[in-house]
Design a protein around this motif. Structure first.
Motif, mmCIF file in Angstrom:
data_model
loop_
_atom_site.group_PDB
_atom_site.id
_atom_site.type_symbol
_atom_site.label_atom_id
_atom_site.label_comp_id
_atom_site.label_asym_id
_atom_site.label_seq_id
_atom_site.Cartn_x
_atom_site.Cartn_y
_atom_site.Cartn_z
ATOM 1 N N THR A 1 41.505 50.088 44.851
ATOM 2 C CA THR A 1 42.256 49.428 45.922
ATOM 3 C C THR A 1 43.556 48.794 45.432
ATOM 4 O O THR A 1 44.388 48.393 46.252
ATOM 5 N N PHE A 2 43.737 48.705 44.126
ATOM 6 C CA PHE A 2 44.921 48.029 43.584
ATOM 7 C C PHE A 2 46.186 48.767 43.995
ATOM 8 O O PHE A 2 46.305 49.989 43.828
ATOM 9 N N PRO B 1 47.250 37.127 40.339
ATOM 10 C CA PRO B 1 48.044 38.255 40.830
ATOM 11 C C PRO B 1 48.629 39.088 39.693
ATOM 12 O O PRO B 1 48.934 38.563 38.611
ATOM 13 N N ALA B 2 48.775 40.396 39.927
ATOM 14 C CA ALA B 2 49.362 41.312 38.942
ATOM 15 C C ALA B 2 50.130 42.406 39.652
ATOM 16 O O ALA B 2 49.713 42.890 40.711
ATOM 17 N N ASP B 3 51.263 42.762 39.076
ATOM 18 C CA ASP B 3 52.038 43.893 39.599
ATOM 19 C C ASP B 3 51.598 45.202 38.936
ATOM 20 O O ASP B 3 51.688 46.271 39.544
ATOM 21 N N ILE B 4 51.163 45.079 37.688
ATOM 22 C CA ILE B 4 50.813 46.256 36.889
ATOM 23 C C ILE B 4 49.553 45.945 36.084
ATOM 24 O O ILE B 4 49.414 44.841 35.543
ATOM 25 N N ILE B 5 48.641 46.906 36.002
ATOM 26 C CA ILE B 5 47.451 46.772 35.164
ATOM 27 C C ILE B 5 47.479 47.869 34.109
ATOM 28 O O ILE B 5 47.642 49.051 34.429
ATOM 29 N N ILE C 1 35.660 39.949 34.064
ATOM 30 C CA ILE C 1 36.306 40.389 35.302
ATOM 31 C C ILE C 1 35.223 40.761 36.323
ATOM 32 O O ILE C 1 34.346 41.583 36.039
ATOM 33 N N ALA C 2 35.296 40.152 37.496
ATOM 34 C CA ALA C 2 34.329 40.438 38.562
ATOM 35 C C ALA C 2 34.761 41.645 39.380
ATOM 36 O O ALA C 2 33.965 42.548 39.659
ATOM 37 N N ARG C 3 36.043 41.681 39.728
ATOM 38 C CA ARG C 3 36.533 42.792 40.550
ATOM 39 C C ARG C 3 38.062 42.809 40.542
ATOM 40 O O ARG C 3 38.700 41.858 40.074
ATOM 41 N N ILE C 4 38.586 43.874 41.065
ATOM 42 C CA ILE C 4 40.034 44.028 41.245
ATOM 43 C C ILE C 4 40.283 44.221 42.738
ATOM 44 O O ILE C 4 39.536 44.949 43.409
ATOM 45 N N ASP C 5 41.305 43.571 43.268
ATOM 46 C CA ASP C 5 41.634 43.796 44.679
ATOM 47 C C ASP C 5 43.043 44.369 44.783
ATOM 48 O O ASP C 5 43.638 44.796 43.781
ATOM 49 N N GLU C 6 43.609 44.341 45.951
ATOM 50 C CA GLU C 6 44.898 44.981 46.197
ATOM 51 C C GLU C 6 46.029 44.357 45.395
ATOM 52 O O GLU C 6 46.994 45.033 45.032
#
Length: 493
Positions: free
Chosen positions: A155-156, A332-336, A315-320
């Motif tokens: 979803t990211f 918040p992150a722009d890039i992973i 880390i529990a989860r990644i969202d949008e």
């Protein structure tokens, strides 16, 4: 048994990294002309083609991380960087005229042994089929990126990639970047991107032992000396080899020696890291050497920067828009960027390999990967693996191990040449006995200290490392003992 006469078998090699290129060179020099190399990508180089991330370099000295039979006198640095190593490999392909033997963009999906013809039938993603008397795998251990299965990753909305698939078109400048993993690749690329990004979140599962890297450029007079005095070049390589080789004692028998390196690593961390909380989390809580020891001169300085955050909560989860920790904090992150390493213990995956009577390699390795001398697997005749189970090193150059394997494979092919049409299959009892000896050798080593590492498979068994000196492995693989194998006629021949 078929009647003895001389005919060199046809050979197919999967992969054109250091293993495949070197094996092909040695085969050509030995007079094997029916030779095919299948490469999944559009160029040679293996891991040195794939890993183009900023700062990518080798942690083995340049003169030793190259073929003994093809010295390069003008290495620019003591430790080669990715572009120069790849250039060296491409030059070897050109010099030894391997291009006509290589078929690019041919990702192998299956390899099946035919009991009736004693040949291997190899199928690629394109649907092409290749037949050969002998199959040699040179797929390496660091070719399949490991990306953790984190809920919500799909979803990211921002850019997301593994360090081995670096997206050079992605602009990092002034962006909020999250790096997941602090292993060998991250140690190299994080210091390179730190000056660019606006914010860097480092998600660390466990700290790494990091030692200074004794690297520097070679002076022109040194390069000239290596070229004009080849004997000095060989002596210099030999000195590096024996210096590195001596460290095997620390990993396998006298682990207290490693405590001296641990002291050095702690001293280096305290020298550069001023943030007490960061310093606390950067010092590992496991025995040094249990996981891969890393070398860098700028890792600690990079992590110490005020816009770099060291995060040790899971880390529990990644969202949008970012990453949610197990404590519920959303960042918040722009890039992973994933610096999470490779599936090193999944040898030859995802290729489906079937041997005698339909036996699959997955079935043969249900309880862990095993191979006689890391090269032959019982039930899979005329299959030879390069860089197979228990041939990885923590103290010296893998190219030394590969060159030992080249000699062993050539010895095996010489035996096959005397019996055209036959196939050689390592005896199960010889393989079991050998693997038991290897596992006993690993007992009491630093890798047996209880930490979790990529050296261990899902069963907790070390299927990756060689438990001793490289010269002892070379002695063990000096030639094939045909008594270790059974020679098979084609079925119904």
């Amino acid at each position: 048994m078929v009647h003895a006469r001389t005919r060199k078998p046809s050979v197919l090699i999967i992969g054109t990294g250091f293993g495949g290129i070197g094996m092909a060179i040695k085969l050509k020099q030995a007079g094997f002309t029916d030779l095919t190399l299948l490469e999944k990508a559009g160029g040679v180089g293996g891991t040195w083609r794939d890993n183009t991330y900023p700062g990518a370099a080798c942690d083995v000295q340049s003169h030793l991380y190259s073929y003994s039979f093809e010295p390069k006198h003008d290495w620019s640095r003591k430790f080669g960087a990715q572009p120069e190593i790849l250039e060296y490999m491409e030059a070897c392909v050109t010099k030894y005229q391997l291009e006509p033997h290589i078929q690019f963009n041919q990702a192998v999906t299956s390899a099946t042994f035919d009991d009736h013809s004693n040949q291997w039938r190899v199928v690629t993603e394109t649907g092409d089929t290749f037949n050969a008397d002998v199959l040699i795998t040179a797929t390496g251990q660091l070719n399949r990126p490991a990306i953790p299965n984190i809920p919500g990753l799909e979803t990211f909305r921002g850019a997301c990639f593994h360090s081995a698939r670096w997206q050079h078109h992605t602009e990092l400048r002034n962006k909020r970047v999250a790096v997941i993993g602090t292993g060998a690749s991250a140690i190299q690329f994080v210091p390179e991107i730190t000056p660019l990004v606006g914010q860097l979140d480092l998600y660390q599962r466990s700290a790494a032992w990091v030692l200074p890297k004794p690297d520097r450029p070679f002076h022109q007079f040194e390069q000239a000396l290596f070229k004009k005095l080849p004997l000095w070049d060989r002596l210099y390589r030999g000195l590096i080899y024996w210096k590195n080789e001596s460290r095997a004692l620390a990993f396998t028998r006298f682990s207290w020696i490693l405590d001296l390196f641990a002291h050095q690593a702690r001293k280096e961390a305290r020298r550069w890291v001023t943030d007490p909380d960061k310093l606390h989390h950067l010092i590992p809580d496991y025995r040094i050497g249990c996981k891969r020891i890393l070398i860098s001169n700028d890792w600690y300085r990079a992590v110490n920067q005020p816009h770099v955050n060291l995060l040790t909560d899971g880390i529990a989860r990644i969202d949008e828009t970012g990453i949610v920790s197990e404590t519920g904090e959303h960042r918040p992150a722009d890039i992973i960027i994933f610096g999470t390493g490779f599936r090193a213990s999944e040898f030859l995956s995802p290729i489906h390999i079937a041997g005698r009577e339909g036996l699959t390699l997955n079935d043969a390795w249900t309880n862990g990967s095993k191979a006689f001398k890391g090269i032959s697997v019982s039930g899979f005749p005329n299959l030879f693996m390069l860089y197979g189970p228990n041939t990885n090193l923590a103290h010296n150059s893998i190219l030394f191990m590969l060159e030992s394997q080249y000699r062993y494979v050539l010895s095996a092919l010489d035996a096959l040449s005397r019996y055209p049409g036959a196939a050689m299959d390592v005896r199960e009892d010889r393989q079991s006995r050998y693997c038991q000896v290897v596992q006993r050798g690993l007992e009491g080593s630093v890798w047996d200290a209880g930490c979790s590492s990529w050296y261990l498979d899902e069963h907790g068994r070390n299927t990756v490392n060689w438990p001793g000196f490289t010269f002892s492995y070379r002695f063990a693989t000096r030639s094939v003992d045909t008594a270790d194998y059974q020679f098979l006629d084609p079925v119904n021949a």
